[in-house]
Structure formats: structure tokens, C-alpha cells
Design a protein around this motif. Structure first.
Motif, PDB file in Angstrom:
ATOM      1  N   ARG A  97       0.844  -1.193   0.000  1.00 32.21           N
ATOM      2  CA  ARG A  97       0.000   0.000   0.000  1.00 32.21           C
ATOM      3  C   ARG A  97       0.883   1.247   0.000  1.00 32.21           C
ATOM      4  NH1 ARG A  97      -4.257  -1.817   4.718  1.00 32.21           N
ATOM      5  NH2 ARG A  97      -2.479  -3.079   5.392  1.00 32.21           N
ATOM      6  N   TRP A  98       0.482   2.242  -0.795  1.00 31.82           N
ATOM      7  CA  TRP A  98       1.209   3.499  -0.811  1.00 31.82           C
ATOM      8  C   TRP A  98       0.249   4.654  -1.061  1.00 31.82           C
ATOM      9  CZ3 TRP A  98       1.591   0.108  -5.017  1.00 31.82           C
ATOM     10  CH2 TRP A  98       1.220   0.603  -6.274  1.00 31.82           C
ATOM     11  N   THR A  99       0.754   5.870  -0.885  1.00 34.80           N
ATOM     12  CA  THR A  99      -0.019   7.084  -1.094  1.00 34.80           C
ATOM     13  C   THR A  99       0.607   7.887  -2.215  1.00 34.80           C
ATOM     14  OG1 THR A  99      -0.585   7.141   1.265  1.00 34.80           O
ATOM     15  CG2 THR A  99      -0.964   9.154  -0.004  1.00 34.80           C
ATOM     16  N   GLU A 100      -0.194   8.237  -3.213  1.00 35.67           N
ATOM     17  CA  GLU A 100       0.293   9.053  -4.319  1.00 35.67           C
ATOM     18  C   GLU A 100       0.536  10.490  -3.843  1.00 35.67           C
ATOM     19  OE1 GLU A 100       1.007   7.824  -7.148  1.00 35.67           O
ATOM     20  OE2 GLU A 100      -0.295   6.151  -7.645  1.00 35.67           O
ATOM     21  N   SER A 101       1.236  11.264  -4.668  1.00 31.00           N
ATOM     22  CA  SER A 101       1.535  12.651  -4.312  1.00 31.00           C
ATOM     23  C   SER A 101       0.277  13.498  -4.179  1.00 31.00           C
ATOM     24  CB  SER A 101       2.473  13.269  -5.357  1.00 31.00           C
ATOM     25  OG  SER A 101       1.897  13.198  -6.655  1.00 31.00           O
ATOM     26  N   ASP A 102      -0.816  13.086  -4.842  1.00 27.86           N
ATOM     27  CA  ASP A 102      -2.077  13.832  -4.735  1.00 27.86           C
ATOM     28  C   ASP A 102      -2.966  13.314  -3.607  1.00 27.86           C
ATOM     29  OD1 ASP A 102      -2.949  11.409  -5.719  1.00 27.86           O
ATOM     30  OD2 ASP A 102      -3.748  12.204  -7.601  1.00 27.86           O
ATOM     31  N   GLY A 103      -2.444  12.376  -2.799  1.00 27.52           N
ATOM     32  CA  GLY A 103      -3.187  11.877  -1.651  1.00 27.52           C
ATOM     33  C   GLY A 103      -3.975  10.607  -1.891  1.00 27.52           C
ATOM     34  N   ARG A 104      -4.029  10.121  -3.138  1.00 29.28           N
ATOM     35  CA  ARG A 104      -4.773   8.888  -3.417  1.00 29.28           C
ATOM     36  C   ARG A 104      -4.056   7.683  -2.833  1.00 29.28           C
ATOM     37  NH1 ARG A 104      -5.407   8.705  -9.749  1.00 29.28           N
ATOM     38  NH2 ARG A 104      -3.312   9.618  -9.529  1.00 29.28           N
ATOM     39  N   ARG A 105      -4.801   6.791  -2.226  1.00 26.34           N
ATOM     40  CA  ARG A 105      -4.250   5.554  -1.677  1.00 26.34           C
ATOM     41  C   ARG A 105      -4.280   4.468  -2.748  1.00 26.34           C
ATOM     42  NH1 ARG A 105      -4.421   5.575   4.000  1.00 26.34           N
ATOM     43  NH2 ARG A 105      -4.019   7.704   4.685  1.00 26.34           N
ATOM     44  N   ARG A 106      -3.238   3.659  -2.790  1.00 23.23           N
ATOM     45  CA  ARG A 106      -3.150   2.572  -3.761  1.00 23.23           C
ATOM     46  C   ARG A 106      -2.902   1.252  -3.042  1.00 23.23           C
ATOM     47  NH1 ARG A 106      -5.450   4.417  -8.318  1.00 23.23           N
ATOM     48  NH2 ARG A 106      -4.247   6.057  -9.363  1.00 23.23           N
ATOM     49  N   VAL A 107      -3.432   0.176  -3.621  1.00 25.38           N
ATOM     50  CA  VAL A 107      -3.221  -1.178  -3.113  1.00 25.38           C
ATOM     51  C   VAL A 107      -2.808  -2.071  -4.268  1.00 25.38           C
ATOM     52  CG1 VAL A 107      -4.235  -3.186  -1.971  1.00 25.38           C
ATOM     53  CG2 VAL A 107      -4.949  -0.876  -1.290  1.00 25.38           C
ATOM     54  N   LEU A 108      -1.669  -2.742  -4.125  1.00 27.58           N
ATOM     55  CA  LEU A 108      -1.186  -3.699  -5.118  1.00 27.58           C
ATOM     56  C   LEU A 108      -1.078  -5.067  -4.459  1.00 27.58           C
ATOM     57  CD1 LEU A 108       1.688  -3.311  -7.663  1.00 27.58           C
ATOM     58  CD2 LEU A 108       1.688  -5.267  -6.139  1.00 27.58           C
ATOM     59  N   LEU A 109      -1.621  -6.075  -5.114  1.00 27.29           N
ATOM     60  CA  LEU A 109      -1.477  -7.459  -4.677  1.00 27.29           C
ATOM     61  C   LEU A 109      -0.478  -8.135  -5.611  1.00 27.29           C
ATOM     62  CD1 LEU A 109      -5.223  -8.495  -4.103  1.00 27.29           C
ATOM     63  CD2 LEU A 109      -3.684  -7.225  -2.579  1.00 27.29           C
ATOM     64  N   PHE A 110       0.613  -8.621  -5.038  1.00 24.04           N
ATOM     65  CA  PHE A 110       1.617  -9.346  -5.822  1.00 24.04           C
ATOM     66  C   PHE A 110       1.479 -10.830  -5.523  1.00 24.04           C
ATOM     67  CE2 PHE A 110       6.146 -10.818  -6.394  1.00 24.04           C
ATOM     68  CZ  PHE A 110       6.173 -10.648  -7.772  1.00 24.04           C
ATOM     69  N   GLU A 111       1.290 -11.621  -6.552  1.00 23.63           N
ATOM     70  CA  GLU A 111       1.081 -13.069  -6.464  1.00 23.63           C
ATOM     71  C   GLU A 111      -0.217 -13.463  -5.740  1.00 23.63           C
ATOM     72  OE1 GLU A 111       3.046 -15.501  -7.994  1.00 23.63           O
ATOM     73  OE2 GLU A 111       3.906 -13.706  -8.886  1.00 23.63           O
ATOM     74  N   PRO A 112      -1.353 -12.841  -6.072  1.00 23.89           N
ATOM     75  CA  PRO A 112      -2.629 -13.250  -5.473  1.00 23.89           C
ATOM     76  C   PRO A 112      -3.214 -14.471  -6.198  1.00 23.89           C
ATOM     77  CG  PRO A 112      -3.027 -11.427  -6.956  1.00 23.89           C
ATOM     78  CD  PRO A 112      -1.536 -11.686  -6.987  1.00 23.89           C
ATOM     79  N   SER A 113      -2.591 -15.605  -6.041  1.00 26.38           N
ATOM     80  CA  SER A 113      -2.979 -16.802  -6.790  1.00 26.38           C
ATOM     81  C   SER A 113      -4.352 -17.310  -6.366  1.00 26.38           C
ATOM     82  CB  SER A 113      -1.943 -17.907  -6.582  1.00 26.38           C
ATOM     83  OG  SER A 113      -0.673 -17.504  -7.028  1.00 26.38           O
ATOM     84  N   ASP A 114      -5.177 -17.651  -7.346  1.00 26.18           N
ATOM     85  CA  ASP A 114      -6.445 -18.338  -7.093  1.00 26.18           C
ATOM     86  C   ASP A 114      -6.101 -19.825  -7.015  1.00 26.18           C
ATOM     87  OD1 ASP A 114      -9.004 -19.411  -7.071  1.00 26.18           O
ATOM     88  OD2 ASP A 114      -9.797 -17.987  -8.531  1.00 26.18           O
ATOM     89  N   VAL A 115      -5.765 -20.268  -5.822  1.00 26.91           N
ATOM     90  CA  VAL A 115      -5.173 -21.602  -5.638  1.00 26.91           C
ATOM     91  C   VAL A 115      -6.037 -22.728  -6.197  1.00 26.91           C
ATOM     92  CG1 VAL A 115      -4.399 -23.273  -3.905  1.00 26.91           C
ATOM     93  CG2 VAL A 115      -3.734 -20.866  -3.709  1.00 26.91           C
ATOM     94  N   PRO A 116      -7.352 -22.771  -5.920  1.00 32.16           N
ATOM     95  CA  PRO A 116      -8.155 -23.881  -6.466  1.00 32.16           C
ATOM     96  C   PRO A 116      -8.092 -23.977  -7.990  1.00 32.16           C
ATOM     97  CG  PRO A 116      -9.380 -22.742  -4.754  1.00 32.16           C
ATOM     98  CD  PRO A 116      -8.172 -21.905  -5.035  1.00 32.16           C
ATOM     99  N   LEU A 117      -8.107 -22.827  -8.686  1.00 30.60           N
ATOM    100  CA  LEU A 117      -8.045 -22.876 -10.146  1.00 30.60           C
ATOM    101  C   LEU A 117      -6.642 -23.161 -10.655  1.00 30.60           C
ATOM    102  CD1 LEU A 117     -10.487 -20.022 -11.265  1.00 30.60           C
ATOM    103  CD2 LEU A 117     -10.945 -22.425 -10.738  1.00 30.60           C
ATOM    104  N   GLY A 118      -5.641 -22.854  -9.851  1.00 30.97           N
ATOM    105  CA  GLY A 118      -4.280 -23.166 -10.249  1.00 30.97           C
ATOM    106  C   GLY A 118      -4.019 -24.651 -10.388  1.00 30.97           C
ATOM    107  N   ARG A 119      -4.825 -25.470  -9.693  1.00 29.09           N
ATOM    108  CA  ARG A 119      -4.651 -26.924  -9.785  1.00 29.09           C
ATOM    109  C   ARG A 119      -4.895 -27.459 -11.190  1.00 29.09           C
ATOM    110  NH1 ARG A 119      -8.463 -27.126  -5.239  1.00 29.09           N
ATOM    111  NH2 ARG A 119      -7.315 -26.822  -3.298  1.00 29.09           N
TER     112      ARG A 119
END
Length: 382
Positions: A97-119
């Protein structure tokens, strides 16, 4: 196989963040892979000096998804002398999570695997068919789900801005980003086993679990997936990309600064369009990808895993690759050295680097000779 984005122009897809020109020009480097290796090392040193001045994200947390078997000959390519044919790796999601220079909040998910479908990935599906059910239950451990972890963090699905993977092996994104057509195979299923999937998938398009999220992916991987090579086919699920929403993708060429202390850098080799997450935190710079499965693979001279230190000395190679497709092995080696150059030393043990494998080698009683010398297990930055 016709993919969703083939009806649009992949070359015109929007890109996130700010371009980083530091790594431009690799293809024009005169000489072979040896010359490119030294170029990558010097460019990584230059990028690192610039990157640390961009600040840090607000928070970085790590969340276990699944521990599963993986062939030793792939994960510790050519170096391991362990007798165990399989080792264990733990796939983890990072929430940044980070905050942009204009105050907007951001959320990034790295490797959010859908485990059941990965099978359903061809390689792992074939492995499951060959393995008796009682043994499978001992070899695979599910630790938590993407939505469950986010709920505990107080993050609503609509607050997620970006989804990112180092590459799209095993990934089926239909539930995360939605589809433009019915998905009968997903009717009545949900990623948390709750029977809900944002539209049942049987009679109409699947509504996205993350309605505002865009997938950050290297453009060259999207292009490569339309015509997979035989070496690639066991690891991808291209049929799951026929009906996904093409507007959910953000295409990257090379490196981009996504936010303060958050960047993506192209690191081809493990796959054609591989990419690495780079983070600047309270403990320094981290890199994360699946180019290697253990921190000690970047400093094998300090490894107690059977064979690694000896192999590194004998062959004069400074890294140990995770090589299941060996698409472009020399490129992967160079990419891993780039990551090695970017990462700071671990504060817990300075023999090892702050390289965080997106799927990390994990000790298991069932796999003798594969217990790692050192593991990170988590990144925590607040």
C-alpha cells in the motif's frame, strides 16, 4: 487458441506508472550474453541509486497461500545432490500500500494466486492424477485465501488497484477480473469455498471479485501466450484467458515506477515476459520473483543444501536458477544477477540477500536434503 486481448491491439494497451529508461537498450548491447550480463549488472547499480530516492510504500505485508511439491531438478537446476525427487515451495501473496503525491491511496497485490483454479495447470493436474489422494493431502497445505487475508487487513475488494504476478504460469484470473461470457465450469463456485463467485458464471458473464483492479503484466508475455511453445504448454492455462475482460490489463514494456519505493522491472528468462517486483522498505531494497526459489540461490557459496556450494565453485556460476521451462536460460541467469545487484543484504543474516522468492523453498520431512539454509518467510514494512 484465441485469447481475449487478440480482439484489441495489445500494442495500444495502457501502461501504469512512470517509465524507467535505465534498462532500455539491452537488445542493442554488442556481443553475446556475457556482455549483456555485465551491462545488466551496471544498469542495476545505476537504477538502485535512483530508486532508493523515490521513498517507501506505506506498508508491505506477506501472506501464505499454499505449500506444494515441486521437482527438485527444476527448483535447484543442476546444482542439487538431494535424493528427494521433490521439494516443497510456499507461494505467498504480498500486499503493498502506498499514497500518491495527490493523496490517493493505492493497493497492489503481488502473487494473489487463485489456488483452487491453479490446480488445473496441466503439469500439476497430471501430477495430482499420479499421486494417491492420501499422499496428496500430506504434500499440499493450504494456509489461507486471498480474500480471507484481505478481510483480516480491512481491505475491501473494490479498494484493490493492481494485481501483479512475476509471470502467468498456473494463473487463472477469471474470478479476479471477470469475464465477457458465461463460464459454466465456475458455476456455483467461489474462491473462498463460499459458493459465491460474483455472478454464478453459468448463465452470464462472471462479475470480477476485484472490480477496480488492473493486471500489471509485461506486454511480451501477453503476446507470447497467443502461440505457446511446447516447452511452455505444461505451465500455462491459455483457455482461461479466452473470455477475460481485456480492459483489465495494463501492459508494461521493461521497467516502471508504480509508486514511492515500488517498481516493476523486466527480468526475462524463467518465462519470456518475466518481471520482478522491487521494493524500498525500512530494511532496504527487496526484489521478488520466481527466477529462484531460495535466497541462498543468489549466494550459493553460503548454502548448506547438498551440492549447491560445490556446484557453484566447480562451474563458476554465482546463482542457481529455478528452471522448469528453460526458455532462455542465459537470459534468466542475467536477470537473476540483476535482482541480486538490486537487493540489500539481509539484516537477519548478511550472507544472504533480501531476495524474496514468490514461491519460497520450505523444509519438509518428506523431502530429505532440501531444507533451506535460510528463509525470509515474510516481509514486513510499516
Amino acid at each position: 487458441m484465441r485469447l481475449a486481448w487478440q480482439d484489441t491491439d495489445v500494442l495500444d494497451m495502457p501502461a501504469p506508472g512512470t517509465p524507467v529508461p535505465t534498462f532500455d537498450g539491452l537488445d542493442e548491447v554488442p556481443g553475446g550474453y556475457g556482455a549483456k550480463l555485465e551491462w545488466a549488472r551496471s544498469r542495476a547499480e545505476a537504477f538502485r541509486m535512483e530508486f532508493v530516492s523515490t521513498g517507501t510504500p506505506d506498508t508491505v505485508t506477506t501472506h501464505d497461500l499454499v505449500t506444494l511439491p515441486y521437482p527438485t531438478k527444476f527448483g535447484l537446476f543442476r546444482a542439487s545432490r538431494a535424493v528427494a525427487p521433490f521439494l516443497s515451495i510456499t507461494n505467498r501473496m504480498l500486499v503493498i500500500r502506498w499514497t500518491e503525491s495527490d493523496g490517493r491511496r493505492r493497493v497492489l497485490l503481488f502473487e494473489p494466486s487463485d489456488v483452487p483454479l491453479g490446480r488445473n495447470t496441466p503439469y500439476f493436474a497430471a501430477l495430482a492424477r499420479r499421486t494417491p489422494a492420501p499422499l496428496r493431502s500430506l504434500m499440499v497445505t493450504e494456509h489461507g485465501t486471498v480474500q480471507g487475508h484481505l478481510a483480516r487487513l480491512g481491505i475491501a475488494p473494490e479498494d484493490v488497484d493492481y494485481l501483479m504476478f512475476d509471470h502467468l504460469h498456473t494463473q487463472d484470473l477469471r474470478r479476479w477480473i471477470g469475464t465477457t461470457a458465461a463460464q459454466p465450469d465456475l458455476a456455483g463456485t467461489g474462491p473462498d469455498g463460499d459458493g459465491k463467485s460474483g455472478g454464478d458464471g453459468g448463465d452470464g458473464p462472471l462479475d470480477p471479485v476485484f472490480p477496480n483492479a488492473r493486471v500489471v503484466v509485461q506486454r511480451r508475455e501477453l503476446l507470447a501466450m497467443s502461440r505457446l511453445h511446447p516447452l511452455q504448454r505444461p505451465w500455462y492455462q491459455p483457455e482461461s484467458y479466452r473470455d477475460v475482460r481485456p480492459e483489465a490489463f495494463l501492459a508494461v514494456d521493461g521497467a516502471r515506477l508504480l509508486g514511492p519505493g515500488v517498481a516493476v522491472v523486466a527480468t526475462p528468462g524463467h518465462v519470456y515476459g518475466n518481471q520482478t517486483l522491487v521494493l524500498n522498505t525500512s530494511t532496504g531494497v527487496w526484489t521478488s520473483s520466481e527466477n529462484a526459489i531460495a535466497a541462498e540461490c543468489l549466494t550459493p557459496e553460503h548454502s548448506r543444501l547438498p551440492g549447491l556450494a560445490r556446484w557453484s565453485r566447480a562451474w563458476g556460476q554465482e546463482v542457481v536458477l529455478n528452471a522448469n521451462t528453460i526458455e532462455t536460460t542465459a537470459e534468466q541467469y542475467n536477470s537473476l544477477v540483476l535482482e541480486k545487484t538490486l537487493a540489500d543484504r539481509s539484516q537477519a543474516d548478511p550472507r544472504f540477500l533480501q531476495f524474496f522468492p514468490s514461491s519460497e523453498l520450505t523444509a519438509s520431512w518428506a523431502n530429505p536434503g532440501t531444507a533451506p539454509t535460510f528463509t525470509h518467510k515474510a516481509i514486513t514494512h510499516r
